[in-house]
Design a protein around this motif. Sequence first.
Motif, short mmCIF file in Angstrom:
data_model
loop_
_atom_site.label_atom_id
_atom_site.label_comp_id
_atom_site.label_asym_id
_atom_site.label_seq_id
_atom_site.Cartn_x
_atom_site.Cartn_y
_atom_site.Cartn_z
N THR A 1 -15.48 6.63 -0.24
CA THR A 1 -14.84 7.87 -0.14
C THR A 1 -14.63 8.54 -1.36
OG1 THR A 1 -14.38 6.58 2.01
CG2 THR A 1 -13.03 8.07 1.40
N ALA A 2 -13.34 6.97 -1.80
CA ALA A 2 -13.28 8.10 -3.40
C ALA A 2 -13.98 8.95 -4.32
CB ALA A 2 -12.61 6.73 -4.23
N SER B 1 -7.88 -1.53 -4.58
CA SER B 1 -9.28 -2.35 -4.79
C SER B 1 -10.42 -3.32 -5.80
CB SER B 1 -10.43 -1.83 -3.52
OG SER B 1 -10.32 -0.69 -3.70
N VAL C 1 -4.25 9.79 -3.65
CA VAL C 1 -5.18 9.30 -2.92
C VAL C 1 -6.83 8.33 -4.12
CG1 VAL C 1 -6.33 9.03 -0.83
CG2 VAL C 1 -4.21 10.18 -1.45
N VAL C 2 -6.96 8.68 -3.95
CA VAL C 2 -8.37 8.54 -5.13
C VAL C 2 -7.94 6.84 -6.25
CG1 VAL C 2 -10.55 7.97 -6.80
CG2 VAL C 2 -9.61 9.78 -4.98
N ARG D 1 -6.43 3.52 -4.57
CA ARG D 1 -7.66 3.65 -3.69
C ARG D 1 -8.52 2.50 -4.54
NH1 ARG D 1 -9.86 4.99 1.54
NH2 ARG D 1 -11.61 4.38 1.23
N TYR E 1 0.70 3.67 -2.73
CA TYR E 1 0.28 5.98 -3.36
C TYR E 1 1.08 6.62 -3.42
CZ TYR E 1 -3.61 4.64 -0.66
OH TYR E 1 -5.08 4.69 -0.02
N SER F 1 -17.77 4.91 -9.19
CA SER F 1 -16.86 4.17 -7.76
C SER F 1 -18.11 4.58 -6.52
CB SER F 1 -15.88 5.07 -7.43
OG SER F 1 -16.54 6.84 -7.61
N ASP G 1 -16.91 2.68 -3.73
CA ASP G 1 -16.12 2.81 -3.09
C ASP G 1 -16.50 4.54 -2.24
OD1 ASP G 1 -13.29 4.64 -1.81
OD2 ASP G 1 -12.31 3.51 -2.52
N LYS H 1 0.78 -1.16 -0.02
CA LYS H 1 -0.07 0.02 0.17
C LYS H 1 0.84 0.69 0.12
CE LYS H 1 -4.57 -0.97 1.78
NZ LYS H 1 -6.22 -1.04 2.71
#
Length: 151
Positions: A125-126, A68, A60-61, A64, A8, A119, A123, A4
């Motif tokens: 959050t993304a 996943s 970051v997106v 992520r 990133y 998304s 996800d 991870k």
Amino acid sequence: MNNKPLVYLAFLILVLGGGLLIGANNVPGDWYQSLAKPSFNPPNWLFAPVWSVLYVVIAVVGARIWLSLRRSMAMRLWYAQLVLNFAWSPIFFGLQDPTSALIVILGLLVTVGGFIIASWRQDRTAALLFLPYLAWVAFATALNGAIVALN
């Protein structure tokens, strides 16, 4: 690559580094200064910090989603938005072609919106992290459109 922190870091280098490199090589010059601009045009100094923050969020997106949902429509849309994002400055400033840049940024706006939709369930959050990006691209699209109309 499933480590991870390295994922990133790689996305940060790709997005922030790419964005800064493209920005440094497509600086608004005398041509841009000579254009008629709308009353809502922000000061030039605002663009670099806003884009820098957005590029961190985009990275970051991307990380992520890559970790996943690597083979998802959301990941394909993430790649597409990055290509369109990186293409805009060389077209607008480098080629001095606001009309073609408007076409690119309209595609970017649609792609960012499509990413949020794609998304949202997988996800959230993304998707939510992309909302400020969508708002800024909508503003930049209006600005680009106004520049085309005024010139």
